[in-house]
Design a protein around this motif. Sequence first.
Motif, PDB file in Angstrom:
ATOM      1  N   SER A 123       0.814  -1.216   0.000  1.00 34.66           N
ATOM      2  CA  SER A 123       0.000   0.000   0.000  1.00 34.66           C
ATOM      3  C   SER A 123       0.847   1.265   0.000  1.00 34.66           C
ATOM      4  O   SER A 123       0.389   2.334  -0.397  1.00 34.66           O
ATOM      5  N   GLY A 124       2.092   1.165   0.480  1.00 31.85           N
ATOM      6  CA  GLY A 124       2.956   2.331   0.534  1.00 31.85           C
ATOM      7  C   GLY A 124       2.594   3.303   1.641  1.00 31.85           C
ATOM      8  O   GLY A 124       3.082   4.438   1.655  1.00 31.85           O
ATOM      9  N   MET A 125       1.749   2.881   2.576  1.00 27.84           N
ATOM     10  CA  MET A 125       1.331   3.749   3.674  1.00 27.84           C
ATOM     11  C   MET A 125       2.040   3.332   4.959  1.00 27.84           C
ATOM     12  O   MET A 125       2.285   2.142   5.201  1.00 27.84           O
ATOM     13  N   LEU A 126       2.342   4.333   5.795  1.00 24.38           N
ATOM     14  CA  LEU A 126       3.046   4.107   7.052  1.00 24.38           C
ATOM     15  C   LEU A 126       2.325   4.854   8.167  1.00 24.38           C
ATOM     16  O   LEU A 126       1.452   5.682   7.922  1.00 24.38           O
ATOM     17  N   VAL A 127       2.698   4.563   9.399  1.00 26.84           N
ATOM     18  CA  VAL A 127       2.124   5.229  10.571  1.00 26.84           C
ATOM     19  C   VAL A 127       3.269   5.819  11.387  1.00 26.84           C
ATOM     20  O   VAL A 127       4.277   5.143  11.633  1.00 26.84           O
TER      21      VAL A 127
END
Length: 284
Positions: A123-127
Amino acid sequence: MSATLPAPLDVRLMNVTATVLFAGVAVAVLWACGGWLLRHPAFAVGRIAVQGELVHTSAMSLRANVAPQLVGNFFTLDLDAARRAFEQVPWVRRAQVRRDFPSGLQVQLQEHDVVAHWGPEGSGMLVNSHGEVFEAAADDLEADNLPRLVGAPERSAELLHLVGRLAQALAPLGSPIDTLELTPHGGRRVLLDSGAVLELGAGDEAALLERVRRLVATLPRVAQEQGGRTVAALEYADLRHASGYALRLRGVTTVMSAEAAQQAARAARAPARPAQARRAVQNN
């Protein structure tokens, strides 16, 4: 004493006209000079000083990416627009921009402090550590041993807090959390590094932690009694049952009642005392 006669009307009109013309010329000259100064190349933004602890990007690349988006010179540049341009760069969380006379900008940046992946693989999303979801290249991570969180983005901070508490409670099992997922029906599902799946069910944080602690406290003895296995044999645990939990170990499926769980826990605290737990065991 002789009285001073008022100036003739035509003289007064000439004086007023001359004053107005002089003021108009002065304003026009000032306007022209101001416009010339604003357009003078000496005031074009030519220097951008970037400050902050930068790990995932460089000041040079930041300047190269943002400078073409800056409209205006030292005096006319919109600082809010410049700030937003810097904050659109991957890994940048916060930016503060101020003018540095005569042709520079001072930019203070704060990068995202990544603590988890977000969403499905790829997804290429991080937190970040504030529980905020952002997009950046995961390839830039120095170490890829971070947990993955899956759920609604507006609940990212909640999931981040929960995965930290669960990691502490599950530490005795010796396998870190790979994924914490918020299921469509509001439950939580944990995937451990070992491949074991834990169905935690719904409820508040205290209820979830209580179920996990019960599993951790009783699993070693239960696994030992099923052919001398260890906690590493765990493949699946369903903690959604009010009366206890269900386990699947490698080669064995065990259903454990609440009474059996309590007795196993007491036996774990006092190993010399034989367990009296009742279990239903089904060989795979």
